[in-house]
Design a protein around this motif. Structure first.
Motif, PDB file in Angstrom:
ATOM      1  N   PRO A  10       0.680  -0.845  -0.044  1.00  0.00           N
ATOM      2  CA  PRO A  10      -0.274   0.057   0.286  1.00  0.00           C
ATOM      3  C   PRO A  10       0.423   1.386  -0.003  1.00  0.00           C
ATOM      4  O   PRO A  10       0.340   1.660   0.682  1.00  0.00           O
ATOM      5  CB  PRO A  10      -0.491  -0.241   1.090  1.00  0.00           C
ATOM      6  CG  PRO A  10      -0.038  -0.845   1.680  1.00  0.00           C
ATOM      7  CD  PRO A  10       0.924  -2.183   1.497  1.00  0.00           C
ATOM      8  N   ASN A  14       1.024   2.845  -5.656  1.00  0.00           N
ATOM      9  CA  ASN A  14       0.462   2.061  -5.668  1.00  0.00           C
ATOM     10  C   ASN A  14      -1.114   2.304  -5.551  1.00  0.00           C
ATOM     11  O   ASN A  14      -2.183   2.811  -6.257  1.00  0.00           O
ATOM     12  CB  ASN A  14       0.385   0.981  -4.686  1.00  0.00           C
ATOM     13  CG  ASN A  14       1.239  -0.310  -5.480  1.00  0.00           C
ATOM     14  OD1 ASN A  14       1.367  -0.161  -6.946  1.00  0.00           O
ATOM     15  ND2 ASN A  14       1.886  -1.281  -4.438  1.00  0.00           N
ATOM     16  N   ILE A  15      -1.273   3.923  -5.078  1.00  0.00           N
ATOM     17  CA  ILE A  15      -2.740   4.034  -4.461  1.00  0.00           C
ATOM     18  C   ILE A  15      -3.081   4.725  -5.196  1.00  0.00           C
ATOM     19  O   ILE A  15      -4.093   4.992  -6.154  1.00  0.00           O
ATOM     20  CB  ILE A  15      -2.985   5.254  -3.057  1.00  0.00           C
ATOM     21  CG1 ILE A  15      -2.824   3.750  -1.825  1.00  0.00           C
ATOM     22  CG2 ILE A  15      -4.181   5.496  -2.626  1.00  0.00           C
ATOM     23  CD1 ILE A  15      -2.743   4.275  -0.086  1.00  0.00           C
TER      24      ILE A  15
END
Length: 41
Positions: A10, A14-15
């Motif tokens: 996370p 990636n977010i």
């Protein structure tokens, strides 16, 4: 940015990648419905 999305990582990259794809596909599907309605006319 690495284009490989990984649920187990996370990180901010990636977010950001996930939200960019989410926004793109929601917008594209909305525009497709509008296009289909216009095309029928």
């Amino acid at each position: 940015m690495n284009e490989n999305f990984n649920v187990g990582d996370p990180s901010k990259e990636n977010i950001d990648y996930a939200f960019k794809n989410l926004i793109f596909y929601v917008t594209a599907s909305t525009q497709l419905d509008i296009y289909k309605n216009i095309k029928k006319s």
